[in-house]
Design an enzyme around this catalytic site. Structure first.
Site, mmCIF file in Angstrom:
data_model
loop_
_atom_site.group_PDB
_atom_site.id
_atom_site.type_symbol
_atom_site.label_atom_id
_atom_site.label_comp_id
_atom_site.label_asym_id
_atom_site.label_seq_id
_atom_site.Cartn_x
_atom_site.Cartn_y
_atom_site.Cartn_z
ATOM 1 N N PRO A 90 -29.336 81.219 -47.784
ATOM 2 C CA PRO A 90 -28.639 79.929 -47.891
ATOM 3 C C PRO A 90 -27.937 79.565 -46.583
ATOM 4 C CG PRO A 90 -27.489 81.607 -49.169
ATOM 5 C CD PRO A 90 -28.741 82.233 -48.642
ATOM 6 N N GLU A 91 -27.995 78.289 -46.234
ATOM 7 C CA GLU A 91 -27.276 77.799 -45.065
ATOM 8 C C GLU A 91 -26.046 77.028 -45.569
ATOM 9 O OE1 GLU A 91 -30.024 76.014 -42.199
ATOM 10 O OE2 GLU A 91 -31.677 77.138 -43.052
#
Ligand SMILES: [Zn+2]
Length: 271
Positions: A2-3
């Site tokens: 995840p960013e």
């Protein structure tokens, strides 16, 4: 992995579900999460949930009969970590459950198939603050970006992934941002001209804000706190679109590898 937008999505969805809830019991089911001693949690309230860099952060109120007893938990989801709130409780332990908060109403689970996610407990939130500037806060100004870029010989795409300068960008958003501002991923970061730096700043903020509005991008493992997938992938212009036409110039999107990471770009319109 995840960013920033995916972590922001998780925090935004968890906060209304668990804020104000009191912890009745806390169990760690995976010894890997025991590297740091777990402070006493019983009776503490979850005051809020927010994003700090790429960490989902829980702000706990004091233990009963204490006043000055601050505590935060910083959760790094890494590859496959998921935080799932069940407001109505729920029975049994799902597969890959690594930690379980039993609340006065409902429960909160940390589920993580690959077990790379981490817990960190801090008494001072400053200890958990990342080194890099957060690109969706007011501290991320065009001037700040100028200072960071100044003199760097690194190609701009790997430069954007360095978490000690700007926090929260990974392959997806770094590729998309460079496409939006029409900058080639090969350019040395320090070689960007003033107009390009300004465009890079604007694209960074716009891409991230739009991704947050759309609850992030779903590729394989990411699901938000409700177990729902994000919808930003419909806006992706280059990421994972190798061989497809560029939506702007009809050139062909290419995939290259820079410092062992995939970059997607269009040589037709990124200079
Ligand atoms: Zn193009």
């Amino acid at each position: 992995m995840p960013e920033l937008p995916e972590v922001e999505t998780v925090a935004r969805q968890l906060s209304p579900a668990v804020s104000g809830r009191r912890i009745e019991r806390f169990r760690i089911l995976d010894d890997l999460l025991r590297k740091e001693p777990t402070p006493p949690l019983r009776g503490r309230k979850i005051r809020s949930v927010f994003r700090l860099g790429k960490q989902v952060t829980f702000d706990f109120g004091p233990r009963p009969s204490r006043t000055d007893d601050p505590l935060w938990l910083l959760v790094h989801l890494r590859m496959t970590g998921r935080l799932i709130a069940e407001p109505e409780g729920g029975r049994g332990n799902p597969p890959h459950l690594r930690a379980l908060f039993t609340l006065d109403k409902g429960r909160l689970m940390f589920i993580d198939t690959r077990r790379f996610g981490t817990f960190r407990w801090v008494r001072d939130l400053e200890e958990g603050r990342p080194d890099g500037v957060d690109p969706v806060t007011p501290e991320f100004t065009p001037e700040r970006l100028d200072e960071l870029l100044e003199g760097s010989p690194s190609p701009i795409k790997p430069w954007l992934l360095r978490q000690d300068r700007i926090v929260g960008l990974g392959n997806i958003y770094a590729s998309e941002i460079l496409h939006v501002c029409k900058v080639s991923p090969h350019r040395a970061a320090g070689s960007l001209k003033p107009g390009e730096r300004k465009a890079l700043h604007k694209a960074t903020v716009e891409v991230l804000e739009r991704a947050i509005e759309n609850c992030g991008t779903t590729f394989s493992d990411f699901q938000d706190a409700r177990g729902v997938e994000g919808s930003y992938q419909q806006f992706l212009a280059v990421y994972a679109r190798e061989g497809e036409p560029c939506p702007r110039c009809k050139g062909t999107v290419e995939k290259i590898v820079q410092q062992q990471r995939s970059t997607f770009w269009c040589r037709g319109c990124q200079r």
